[in-house]
Design an enzyme around this catalytic site. Structure first.
Site, PDB file in Angstrom:
ATOM      1  N   GLY A 284       4.913 -15.267   1.027  1.00 18.45           N
ATOM      2  CA  GLY A 284       5.178 -16.483   0.287  1.00 18.45           C
ATOM      3  C   GLY A 284       5.632 -16.226  -1.136  1.00 18.45           C
TER       4      GLY A 284
ATOM      5  N   LYS B  90       9.673  -5.666  -6.811  1.00 18.78           N
ATOM      6  CA  LYS B  90       9.181  -6.933  -6.288  1.00 18.78           C
ATOM      7  C   LYS B  90      10.094  -8.059  -6.765  1.00 18.78           C
ATOM      8  CE  LYS B  90       4.302  -5.647  -5.975  1.00 18.78           C
ATOM      9  NZ  LYS B  90       2.908  -6.027  -6.289  1.00 18.78           N
TER      10      LYS B  90
ATOM     11  N   ASP C 172      -7.558 -10.364  -5.614  1.00 18.65           N
ATOM     12  CA  ASP C 172      -7.124  -9.995  -4.264  1.00 18.65           C
ATOM     13  C   ASP C 172      -7.537  -8.559  -3.922  1.00 18.65           C
ATOM     14  OD1 ASP C 172      -6.043 -10.557  -1.815  1.00 18.65           O
ATOM     15  OD2 ASP C 172      -3.976 -10.113  -2.387  1.00 18.65           O
TER      16      ASP C 172
END
Length: 520
Positions: free
Chosen positions: A21, A42, A141
């Site tokens: 996402g 990224k 995370d």
């Protein structure tokens, strides 16, 4: 999935690493450096159809990039930030590429970790997490796939600070983009109210995963609100289990109040002197021997696809499995061998084959057998028979064809651009890697690209010395540049014929050098 063109006039993507996402991630080479240093690029997703959200994302992205730069400068356990830039309507981050495997991969390969190993992991990660928290940052995370064990044995690295995930959380219409990973996410974080103790919760679940090999979703809480019922799946002391239960308590106030408090609890445990988690320790390892690596007259797999079978040659192989089995490798040699296997698999199989379109829509390659397929532009000696062309079954596996050649056989894959040559070679590489891990009489499969064959460049780099155009010199160079194998170790592997070469990209060799390359 197609790769982007040269980014920022500097970074050349060479493999697609993943997507989600938040956007996409690529492995790239820095073309401005002589070494062609590899890095992770990224690309952040943008919302051009929602200008307000898109502007928020861009502003937050810039702030977070600056924060990551500061964090990476203060710890060797955080990937370095190399660049941040925009190109067109896209935003990019360029980070250090950490060579190693994640804790998730380690468990899949090795099985459960010991109590001592997990304690050591927590001890090694707690300083970097304390540093992050002191900078006012919550990782959000922490999970096995975001902790990398370096191949060089240094301290583990904490990756993916959720920059993009935090940005996604600013979009009110996308509640499913809450930063974090289900199962490892603390309850308060799922409710949008994370605090440093949320990272301690995730770290505790990561430790339980290492001990049990089970994801958090596998376990239920006692009475619905008590500790997780996990200890029956692990060999763990009551004291250590108690610390992990505190770390994973549902109520944040019941967890250690800080990383320093956690370190104090860990320091009170008396588990002897554990060693650092090793990728290659434990009973799952087998001693590995060397066997033959030959370059006899080739067989040909031609993508139409066409196959021609060559004569077997034993001229360059060892005296047989019996003599090879007598040369059991030392522990350090086993470690070096496994490191190379992991690198080949992680980059070429997981990073290229398994992330390519081939993994999403399997293309059926048609194989047919031809014994006259190889032409002789380089005056190679080639023997054929009068057997006519044969069409092989559609489900024929390249590994089965390779096995039919027996010891000393070599397979040459030919075909038009886009016909599946590299995919076929990578499938063979994947199967040979799996065999090499469990069979001590198999060589190490190494995937190399012949496009780097350039004796003139090496002559220049040697400052006037004679160019090293033999195949062994090129292999030593590539093993060092691509897989960080020392040249001395590469030479040893070559002399002992411990490598099984999978060479791609002959058609990419400069036409002026192609004859020399094939001759070598």
């Amino acid at each position: 999935m197609s790769l982007p063109d040269l980014l920022n006039n500097r970074y050349q993507p060479i493999a697609h690493l993943g997507s989600g996402g938040f956007g996409e991630t690529f492995l790239a080479e820095d073309t401005h450096l002589p070494s062609g240093r590899r890095c992770v690029v990224k690309k952040l997703r943008t919302w051009q159809d929602q200008p307000e959200i898109d502007e928020q994302v861009k502003q937050r992205f810039q702030r977070e990039a600056a924060l990551l730069e500061e964090l990476s400068q203060g710890s060797d356990q955080i990937p370095q930030l190399y660049a941040y830039f925009g190109e067109g309507n896209e935003l990019y981050l360029v980070q250090e590429w950490i060579v190693g495997i994640t804790l998730e991969t380690w468990v899949k390969q090795q099985g459960k970790a010991s109590e001592a190993d997990v304690l050591q992991m927590l001890t090694q990660l707690s300083p970097v997490l304390d540093y992050v928290h002191q900078q006012g940052v919550i990782h959000r995370d922490i999970k096995p796939s975001n902790i990398i064990l370096r191949d060089d044995g240094q301290l583990p690295v904490l990756i993916d600070f959720g920059i993009a995930k935090e940005l996604l959380a600013t979009q009110p219409l996308q509640s499913d983009f809450t930063p974090g990973t289900a199962g490892f996410m603390a309850p308060e974080q799922a409710a949008g109210q994370p605090f440093p103790g949320s990272d301690i919760y995730s770290l505790g679940l990561t430790a339980i995963y290492l001990l049990t090999g089970k994801l958090p979703q596998y376990f239920q809480r006692v009475d619905g609100i008590g500790p997780l019922d996990w200890t029956h799946k692990a060999a763990v002391s009551p004291e250590f289990a108690g610390v992990l239960n505190r770390m994973t308590a549902m109520n944040g106030s019941d967890r250690p109040r800080s990383i320093l408090a956690l370190q104090s609890l860990l320091g009170q445990l008396n588990l002897g002197q554990p060693q650092a988690i090793s990728l290659y320790s434990g009973s799952n390892n087998n001693p590995v021997d060397a066997i033959e690596q030959t370059l006899p007259p080739p067989s040909t797999l031609h993508q139409t696809t066409t196959l021609a079978v060559g004569e077997r040659s034993a001229g360059n192989r060892l005296a047989g499995h019996e003599s090879a089995a007598a040369q059991i490798l030392a522990t350090s040699a086993i470690r070096d061998r496994q490191i190379l296997i992991n690198k080949v698999r992680n980059y070429w199989v997981k990073g290229v084959l398994e992330t390519s379109l081939h993994d999403r829509a399997i293309i059926a390659l048609g194989f047919e057998q031809r014994l006259d397929a190889l032409s002789h532009p380089w005056s190679l000696a080639w023997e054929t028979t009068a057997q006519p062309r044969q069409t092989l079954p559609s489900q024929t596996r390249v590994t089965d064809l390779f096995d039919q050649l027996g010891e000393g056989g070599t397979l040459l894959i030919l075909g038009e651009p886009g016909s599946g040559k590299t995919t076929t070679l990578l499938e063979l590489c994947r199967d040979l890697l799996s065999r090499a891990e469990v069979d001590q009489l198999r060589p190490i499969p190494v995937f190399l690209n012949l496009s780097t064959w350039n004796p003139a460049r090496r002559r220049s780099s040697a400052r006037g010395k004679a160019a090293q155009t033999d195949i062994a010199s090129w292999i030593r160079y590539e093993l060092n540049a691509q897989y960080q194998v020392s040249k001395d170790l590469a030479q040893t592997w070559l002399e002992q014929q411990q490598l099984q070469l999978l060479l791609d990209g002959l058609d990419e060799v400069n036409s002026e050098q192609r004859d020399n390359c094939v001759q070598a």
